[in-house]
Motif scaffolding. Structure first.
Motif: not given
Lengths: 321, 321
Positions: A75, A54, A222, A210-211, A320-321, A214
């Motif tokens: 958040d 990150h 989302h 939302i923040d 994220h992966f 991503d």
């Protein structure tokens, strides 16, 4: 190394940021004891940052400490919450006093600025990983949520988008640009400003929020999925800074703005009847709000290109992966 | 790998353990929204476990998930709190579905048993590290603390000590013993039982409490320092299991009991006038309570050896660095 966990916590973290009178027991026992605020609900958020995943391993200790808390404050902002307390789980390869000092300064300085107290934590040995869990308060029933966007609502974002992603590229040497623009962008990556006051202002005004962590496209999706709606976003209206334009040309700047991530701006929707209420914010605060599109009934996120053509454009968010 | 953070969380963690009616929003938004309990204070604890540091890398996913929550429940128990909610920060090297499934089962099974709901979290890529932040409730002003032990108070521990440390030695092949004893000890390491009901029972009875995670000597010292007192502990009274005696002879068993760590038993002090109240616990529950010594005015922890000689014996606790 002979420095125990307890001495570490004592030495660097016990000052704990702000001193709050709703903390009965802070750092130093098996747990913290905290006094709830009558008539309010507790908002709980948690975010982990991992070195080399990150943030670059070369990032300064102060920037790491700042970031670990800032992403959580973002958040809380997205939920419309007023910050109160946080706890810190810090895993470090060794007990390096200089590093810990810088880290604590970065984290606690930001905590103090938002009247937040560090009330507990755990310090462990291992690969550099930082988890902050943060708590805030909202008047009961007034939290902002991802669900709630309605057809016809305006889609808004704060500040400018894509700067942080470009700043990271400057930091790691993937983009070259003039010194002033480069330093403005890297600052956006290193010291994101969580939109805490705006989040609270939006209670009772925004229909969803939302923040943007991503990337705008991924995060707005989302909101739309949670709300069962779609949106059309006008590419020409995306707020793109002069610095980003100077360092990334044309489409690349738009790609950063839509998919770069790490912005920590807010994206929110406002029903037509309440859009005028945003004027009060504009008048008193420097953070610009930009209406970038409109919520529609048909699910999916679409983009309006120059000339009015509406396209489905796939923008990958942060993987994220 | 294409599995996104969000799908991971959805798939394995959304069931969230117990379903509580004080959770307004659980997993799936930027934060959880939770309803405080009137007349109570919130107890907040957090603990991190790192693969290869706090548990062997060979430990099963289910045992890792169980442990990550159990060590936090033990902290809540030490504060006298009733468990309510937890959040999970899970850092894993890759999104291995079998592993995640086992991990979620271990963690959520334990959560359910203690009526605790997983309300949020963050899943990141990196070296295996698990942080759980747990929340519980105590009636206002009734939390157990480390400070409060008075001269003349009895020093008590729950269960038996040193089993988990010996169990870890069996697991990694450093100790050999008969199969039955070995498996009893490894179970104590792999599935520690947090003393949650006892912690709540001790409200209004114990003058101080702590959970034994770093070894009795180290943890009791924290209580004594916080209370500004000392203690004399009778070595002959340390509760040592038959399994531990079978695997570690004489002094080694006592060393494990005093300095081994990972017991997750409670150590607490009780003023003489309230010791009789412990009888009600003994009558209704199988967890044995043992009076191992007495709090004294003179600071420091001393041990009474066979024959009555009082010695200063240095016992190192778990070294975090």
């Amino acid at each position: 190394m002979s420095v125990s966990e307890f001495e570490l916590i004592d030495r660097y973290f016990r000052r704990g940021g702000a001193r709050r009178d709703d903390v009965a027991i802070g750092i130093g026992d098996d747990g913290a004891v905290l006094r709830p605020r009558p008539g309010h609900e507790l908002v709980l958020v948690t975010d982990t940052i991992v070195a080399g995943v990150h943030f670059p391993v070369t990032m300064s200790a102060g920037d790491v400490g700042y970031r670990a808390l800032a992403v959580n404050l973002s958040d809380l902002a997205a939920m419309g919450a007023e910050p109160a307390w946080c706890s810190l789980a810090l895993t470090v390869p060794q007990a390096d006093e200089t590093w810990l000092h810088g880290f604590a300064d970065g984290l606690l300085g930001l905590a103090e600025r938002f009247d937040m107290q560090l009330v507990g934590g755990d310090t462990t040995r291992g690969p550099l990983t930082v988890t902050v869990t943060a708590h805030g308060w909202v008047p009961a029933g007034q939290s902002l949520r991802r669900a709630g966007a309605g057809a016809g609502d305006g889609v808004y974002v704060t500040g400018t988008l894509g700067d942080a992603a470009a700043g990271l590229r400057v930091l790691v040497g993937e983009t070259e640009c003039d010194a002033d623009s480069g330093s403005a962008l890297t600052r956006r990556f290193l010291r994101p400003e969580p939109r805490v006051a705006l989040g609270q202002f939006l209670r009772g005004i925004a229909s969803s929020a939302i923040d943007v962590s991503d990337g705008l496209a991924a995060d707005l999706r989302h909101v739309l999925e949670a709300s069962g709606r779609g949106a059309e976003v006008d590419l020409a209206r995306l707020p793109i800074s002069a610095s980003l334009r100077a360092c990334e040309r044309g489409d690349a700047a738009i790609e950063r703005a839509l998919g770069g991530g790490d912005d920590y701006e807010l994206c929110f929707t406002v029903p037509p009847g309440r859009e005028s209420a945003l004027g009060a914010w504009r008048a008193q605060d420097g953070v610009p709000l930009t209406r970038i599109g409109t919520v529609v009934a048909r699910p999916g996120l679409r983009f309006v290109e120059a000339g009015g053509r509406v396209v489905d454009r796939h923008i990958a968010g942060y993987a994220h992966f």
